[in-house]
Scaffold this motif. Structure first.
Motif, PDB file in Angstrom:
ATOM      1  N   LYS A  39     -36.451  32.287  29.187  1.00  8.35           N
ATOM      2  CA  LYS A  39     -36.519  30.831  29.333  1.00  8.35           C
ATOM      3  C   LYS A  39     -37.067  30.473  30.706  1.00  8.35           C
ATOM      4  O   LYS A  39     -36.673  31.055  31.714  1.00  8.35           O
ATOM      5  CB  LYS A  39     -35.138  30.187  29.153  1.00  8.35           C
ATOM      6  CG  LYS A  39     -35.158  28.657  29.241  1.00  8.35           C
ATOM      7  CD  LYS A  39     -33.779  28.053  28.985  1.00  8.35           C
ATOM      8  CE  LYS A  39     -33.833  26.533  29.055  1.00  8.35           C
ATOM      9  NZ  LYS A  39     -32.501  25.917  28.849  1.00  8.35           N
ATOM     10  N   ILE A  40     -37.987  29.495  30.725  1.00  6.19           N
ATOM     11  CA  ILE A  40     -38.580  29.010  31.966  1.00  6.19           C
ATOM     12  C   ILE A  40     -38.300  27.525  32.084  1.00  6.19           C
ATOM     13  O   ILE A  40     -38.747  26.731  31.249  1.00  6.19           O
ATOM     14  CB  ILE A  40     -40.102  29.255  31.991  1.00  6.19           C
ATOM     15  CG1 ILE A  40     -40.417  30.741  31.787  1.00  6.19           C
ATOM     16  CG2 ILE A  40     -40.704  28.754  33.310  1.00  6.19           C
ATOM     17  CD1 ILE A  40     -41.886  31.025  31.527  1.00  6.19           C
ATOM     18  N   ASN A  41     -37.531  27.127  33.087  1.00  2.00           N
ATOM     19  CA  ASN A  41     -37.277  25.713  33.352  1.00  2.00           C
ATOM     20  C   ASN A  41     -38.356  25.198  34.295  1.00  2.00           C
ATOM     21  O   ASN A  41     -38.407  25.576  35.462  1.00  2.00           O
ATOM     22  CB  ASN A  41     -35.897  25.524  33.990  1.00  2.00           C
ATOM     23  CG  ASN A  41     -34.780  25.815  33.013  1.00  2.00           C
ATOM     24  OD1 ASN A  41     -34.699  25.216  31.952  1.00  2.00           O
ATOM     25  ND2 ASN A  41     -33.932  26.760  33.352  1.00  2.00           N
ATOM     26  N   VAL A  42     -39.228  24.350  33.785  1.00  5.57           N
ATOM     27  CA  VAL A  42     -40.303  23.786  34.598  1.00  5.57           C
ATOM     28  C   VAL A  42     -39.782  22.516  35.255  1.00  5.57           C
ATOM     29  O   VAL A  42     -39.496  21.532  34.582  1.00  5.57           O
ATOM     30  CB  VAL A  42     -41.546  23.490  33.739  1.00  5.57           C
ATOM     31  CG1 VAL A  42     -42.670  22.921  34.602  1.00  5.57           C
ATOM     32  CG2 VAL A  42     -42.020  24.766  33.037  1.00  5.57           C
ATOM     33  N   LEU A  43     -39.645  22.569  36.572  1.00  7.06           N
ATOM     34  CA  LEU A  43     -38.920  21.520  37.291  1.00  7.06           C
ATOM     35  C   LEU A  43     -39.805  20.442  37.889  1.00  7.06           C
ATOM     36  O   LEU A  43     -39.385  19.727  38.785  1.00  7.06           O
ATOM     37  CB  LEU A  43     -38.044  22.151  38.384  1.00  7.06           C
ATOM     38  CG  LEU A  43     -36.968  23.121  37.861  1.00  7.06           C
ATOM     39  CD1 LEU A  43     -36.182  23.719  39.007  1.00  7.06           C
ATOM     40  CD2 LEU A  43     -36.054  22.418  36.870  1.00  7.06           C
ATOM     41  N   ASP A  44     -41.041  20.305  37.409  1.00  8.87           N
ATOM     42  CA  ASP A  44     -41.838  19.152  37.819  1.00  8.87           C
ATOM     43  C   ASP A  44     -41.069  17.888  37.461  1.00  8.87           C
ATOM     44  O   ASP A  44     -40.451  17.811  36.384  1.00  8.87           O
ATOM     45  CB  ASP A  44     -43.174  19.121  37.059  1.00  8.87           C
ATOM     46  CG  ASP A  44     -44.187  20.076  37.648  1.00  8.87           C
ATOM     47  OD1 ASP A  44     -44.046  20.403  38.834  1.00  8.87           O
ATOM     48  OD2 ASP A  44     -45.101  20.485  36.929  1.00  8.87           O
ATOM     49  N   PRO A  45     -41.101  16.862  38.323  1.00 10.55           N
ATOM     50  CA  PRO A  45     -40.435  15.605  37.955  1.00 10.55           C
ATOM     51  C   PRO A  45     -40.913  15.081  36.599  1.00 10.55           C
ATOM     52  O   PRO A  45     -40.125  14.673  35.774  1.00 10.55           O
ATOM     53  CB  PRO A  45     -40.836  14.659  39.082  1.00 10.55           C
ATOM     54  CG  PRO A  45     -41.113  15.547  40.245  1.00 10.55           C
ATOM     55  CD  PRO A  45     -41.694  16.802  39.666  1.00 10.55           C
TER      56      PRO A  45
END
Length: 225
Positions: A39-45
């Motif tokens: 799993k990859i959490n993409v933390l761009d707003p």
């Protein structure tokens, strides 16, 4: 665009934080695939507000990325092309609606286009794309009834996963600066020791507790599903 006054991300580009180049993004995706990251959490707003988000998805498809991509996105930026690409990957979309109340959204500089939100929900459901929507309670101008209405708005549109989080004032944000204007009172609400908004000009501490209970019930409902 999309500069919520409670959000710490709003001025990051003026403080030495820059977008990663596509070569760097591709290298990281290659590494995640090689290491079989699940799993990859993409933390761009707002992932789908950045100019290269389509290129990123296309590259992930090209390398046959299997990891789940958790993307923080905005309803107003959803379209057929975006969803068609998501359908070729393991994507979970996270929408921070925060409130369905127009007056509350204006106070926090959120500016939700509710007609577009409704249409986007229909489009996402048409593509059978997994997604969740989060709300915030403790917003200035909010009441127990308006918080209930925001929840009901999503229930009426068949949103299966709804999460609600208590408002936290972040140092340096516009809302933190306007704390006295809205008679905001903070308190520590859990073992984390971080103050959250528990009272304002529009709700008492007791009414905040009622919203807190509603939020916990949403979480319990999701766990039971």
């Amino acid at each position: 665009m999309f500069k919520c006054n409670f959000c710490a991300h709003r001025d990051l580009k003026d403080k030495g934080v820059h977008l990663l180049g596509m070569n760097k993004v591709k290298q990281e995706l290659d590494l995640f695939k090689l290491k079989k990251v699940k799993k990859i959490n993409v933390l761009d707003p707002i992932f789908n507000n950045e100019p290269n988000h389509i290129e990123i998805l296309k590259y992930a498809i090209k390398i046959n990325l299997k990891a789940m991509l958790a993307l923080q996105v905005r309803f107003e930026r959803v379209n057929e092309e975006f969803l068609e690409l998501c359908s070729q990957l393991n994507v979970h979309l996270e929408f921070g609606l925060q409130t369905a109340n127009v007056n509350e959204s204006r106070i926090i500089d959120r500016g939700n286009n509710m007609n577009r939100v409704a249409k986007s929900i229909e489009l996402i459901q048409k593509w059978n794309q997994p997604f969740e929507v989060s709300l915030i309670y403790g917003l200035p101008g909010q009441t127990v009834d308006s918080f209930k209405n925001s929840i009901e708005y999503l229930h009426q549109r068949g949103v299966g996963i709804i999460k609600a989080f208590p408002l936290m004032l972040l140092e340096g944000t516009k809302l933190a600066e306007d704390k006295e204007k809205y008679s905001i009172i903070e308190d520590v609400i859990d073992e984390g020791g971080i103050p959250h908004v528990v009272e304002s000009h529009s709700f008492t501490r007791q009414e905040w507790q009622m919203m807190h209970t509603l939020a916990k019930n949403l979480m319990l409902k999701e766990e039971a599903a």
